[in-house]
Design a protein around this motif. Sequence first.
Motif, PDB file in Angstrom:
ATOM      1  N   LEU A 148       0.838  -1.190   0.000  1.00  0.00           N
ATOM      2  CA  LEU A 148       0.000   0.000   0.000  1.00  0.00           C
ATOM      3  C   LEU A 148       0.879   1.249   0.000  1.00  0.00           C
ATOM      4  O   LEU A 148       1.780   1.394   0.843  1.00  0.00           O
ATOM      5  CB  LEU A 148      -0.909  -0.004   1.234  1.00  0.00           C
ATOM      6  N   ALA A 149       0.607   2.180  -0.938  1.00  0.00           N
ATOM      7  CA  ALA A 149       1.406   3.397  -1.033  1.00  0.00           C
ATOM      8  C   ALA A 149       0.568   4.648  -0.802  1.00  0.00           C
ATOM      9  O   ALA A 149       1.044   5.606  -0.191  1.00  0.00           O
ATOM     10  CB  ALA A 149       2.097   3.478  -2.393  1.00  0.00           C
ATOM     11  N   THR A 150      -0.683   4.664  -1.301  1.00  0.00           N
ATOM     12  CA  THR A 150      -1.531   5.844  -1.145  1.00  0.00           C
ATOM     13  C   THR A 150      -2.948   5.420  -0.800  1.00  0.00           C
ATOM     14  O   THR A 150      -3.382   4.310  -1.118  1.00  0.00           O
ATOM     15  CB  THR A 150      -1.562   6.685  -2.427  1.00  0.00           C
ATOM     16  N   ILE A 151      -3.667   6.347  -0.148  1.00  0.00           N
ATOM     17  CA  ILE A 151      -5.095   6.174   0.125  1.00  0.00           C
ATOM     18  C   ILE A 151      -5.804   7.425  -0.373  1.00  0.00           C
ATOM     19  O   ILE A 151      -5.423   8.550  -0.020  1.00  0.00           O
ATOM     20  CB  ILE A 151      -5.378   5.969   1.622  1.00  0.00           C
ATOM     21  N   THR A 152      -6.824   7.245  -1.201  1.00  0.00           N
ATOM     22  CA  THR A 152      -7.614   8.356  -1.724  1.00  0.00           C
ATOM     23  C   THR A 152      -8.982   8.331  -1.068  1.00  0.00           C
ATOM     24  O   THR A 152      -9.691   7.311  -1.126  1.00  0.00           O
ATOM     25  CB  THR A 152      -7.768   8.256  -3.244  1.00  0.00           C
ATOM     26  N   VAL A 153      -9.341   9.449  -0.429  1.00  0.00           N
ATOM     27  CA  VAL A 153     -10.628   9.564   0.250  1.00  0.00           C
ATOM     28  C   VAL A 153     -11.567  10.374  -0.622  1.00  0.00           C
ATOM     29  O   VAL A 153     -11.187  11.425  -1.162  1.00  0.00           O
ATOM     30  CB  VAL A 153     -10.465  10.232   1.632  1.00  0.00           C
ATOM     31  N   SER A 154     -12.797   9.907  -0.786  1.00  0.00           N
ATOM     32  CA  SER A 154     -13.774  10.646  -1.579  1.00  0.00           C
ATOM     33  C   SER A 154     -15.131  10.595  -0.887  1.00  0.00           C
ATOM     34  O   SER A 154     -15.405   9.653  -0.128  1.00  0.00           O
ATOM     35  CB  SER A 154     -13.866  10.072  -3.000  1.00  0.00           C
ATOM     36  N   PRO A 155     -15.990  11.618  -1.100  1.00  0.00           N
ATOM     37  CA  PRO A 155     -15.735  12.811  -1.923  1.00  0.00           C
ATOM     38  C   PRO A 155     -14.737  13.752  -1.257  1.00  0.00           C
ATOM     39  O   PRO A 155     -14.617  13.763  -0.035  1.00  0.00           O
ATOM     40  CB  PRO A 155     -17.119  13.452  -2.025  1.00  0.00           C
ATOM     41  N   ASN A 156     -14.036  14.527  -2.080  1.00  0.00           N
ATOM     42  CA  ASN A 156     -13.054  15.476  -1.569  1.00  0.00           C
ATOM     43  C   ASN A 156     -12.982  16.683  -2.495  1.00  0.00           C
ATOM     44  O   ASN A 156     -12.547  16.541  -3.651  1.00  0.00           O
ATOM     45  CB  ASN A 156     -11.684  14.824  -1.441  1.00  0.00           C
TER      46      ASN A 156
END
Length: 669
Positions: free
Chosen positions: A574-582
């Motif tokens: 795991l390298a990144t986590i994207t949270v949505s909506p943003n």
Amino acid sequence: MTQELVGRRLAAALSRQGRSRRFVIALALVTTFTTSCKDDVAGLVPLATITVTPSAATLVVGTTQQFTAVGKDANGTVMSLTPIWTVGPGGGTITSAGLFTAGATPGSIGVTATSGAISGAATVNVTAGPLANISVTPSPATVAVGGTQQFTAVGTDAGGNIVTITPPVYWSVAAGGGVISANGMFTAGTAMGTFANTVTATSGTLSTTATVTVAAGPLASISVTPNPATVASGDTQQFIAMGRDAAGNAVPIPALGWSVAAGGGTISAAGLFTAGSASGTFSNSVTATSGSISGTATVAVPPAPVPLATITVSPNPATVAVGATQQFSAVGRDAAGNVVTITPPVAWRVAAGGGTINATGLFTAGSASGTYSNTVTMTSGAISGSATVMVTPDPGPLAFITVSPNPATVLTSSSQQFSAIGRDANGLEVPIPSPSWNVAAGGGSISATGLFTAGSTPGVYTNSVTLTSGGITGSATVIITSAAGPLATITVLPNPAMVPATTPQQFFAIGKSANGMEVPIPSPSWSVAGGGGSISATGLFTAGATPGTYGVTLTSGSISGSATVIVTTAPGPLATITVSPNPAVISVYYGPGSVSFSAVGRDATGVVVPITPVWAVVAGGGTINSSTGEFVSGTALGTFTNTVTATSGSVTGAATVVVQVFGSRRMKP
């Protein structure tokens, strides 16, 4: 008495008595003389014999026997005797008074009484004592799983002499490990281990035990993994062989040899397989052999990948509010229209304005509304695809309500959950304040939450289910039927599904009758086409190691439904986590608002990595459920930058929350 005195007495007797009495007197005198002479010489006669009694005795070891000795001269006259007692070789002791105590060793033993040069003897037969101990051999014993071992019980007396075991031995198993027969034949079970004091031999009140160690049996089978294995042409796959005994216990494999029996490639002595150039499924080709035991695995070599010809970006067009986000995805196809994997490196970019996009395809709209044609672009090598984005102003007031499903087919007396979506004049989704559900044209009843219960009369009830908010109403038609009908269609979801190599994906299916009603799917059977992985009876698909496009099918009788599976490269760490909506824009005009956040993890190359994030609020603005991501705003207005966080291990992603009054322009940071 002297001879002279005897003569005088005899003469006197003859002179006083008659002839008739003279003989008697003479005889008496002679006898007296003889006795007197013996008394005078008795101490001068030597000991001639010694007799020991009893002359023979039988004793149990450790018991006693009193012996006596009688001495006599040559005339058989008993003489006074104080003998010296001795015991011959063989064991035992005797006192000076002749009391003999048997030793611990059975056998024939001599007992002797001696006085001077004269001795007498007796024989003692010493026999073993009663059973005192039982011993079991062998102990400990090592027996292979399912093997046998003959146990033997030996009885001894208190002196350690072997004796017959009476009553006969009763054999039993006290602590597991196997079973034992009436004659002491032990058969090991399937569980390995050391079973202390488990074999028991009992006779009366006496018993003893033996310990058994159940060890793995000889090699009985070999399994090869992975099986099946999908290996692209020219790639390698390490195979592993596991040996087991007849009971399934893991055992070493002596002299293991690898070979390829049915083509597909070559394999090294260490089990490293290299796929050849010919595609196909090579059943039971990889073989691991030890002696007469072997195991196999099937190898599938897929065809070489077809070149990418087109990229389709979706959604297209996409309607995004000012400052809101939209996740874009892309599907690659070859010249024939077949779905193919878009191999890295790939690049997302915004070509004609409207906002920004990150490396994973998450678009964030700018502040200027408008239509941005073909602005979102995804490129792989020389192939590109694009999508149009329509950036709309912030949501306006509620203008439309859409009720779904519409129409809805419901069995008599059954229920159907209805839902509704509110939109403003621009088509942007907005909350529905103070919603009210009603049944306008009959057919059944509905709860305050939209749960409709059909009546008993079949028919078509046009626009019967309504949801009203203020002066805005939405409706749906209900078709009430008395029978659903047989299964007509099967829909498999999700479709398509993008699954990283070697990871699982749960598929499910919906069956419907010809009139569109959901019905059970009898005797469902899942299958995978093209060798892209495996699937369980419950629809749990596990992707194979080779990226590509495959099919998942559910069949019931003559009815089937399918979904496309795109197996991608297995994710790295795991390298990144994207949270949505943003950012998330929440209106609080009618009280605290809420929004459900989601998080997507990716490795360094952008491949999705499954995560179960922990949610938190770090800069105010409201509260969040740490496990579900459900956020509830506070009443304070403002922009709360990167306040919502999703964390997995040491990696964290964040999103900004904007809390504003419903209908106002979005507040600027």
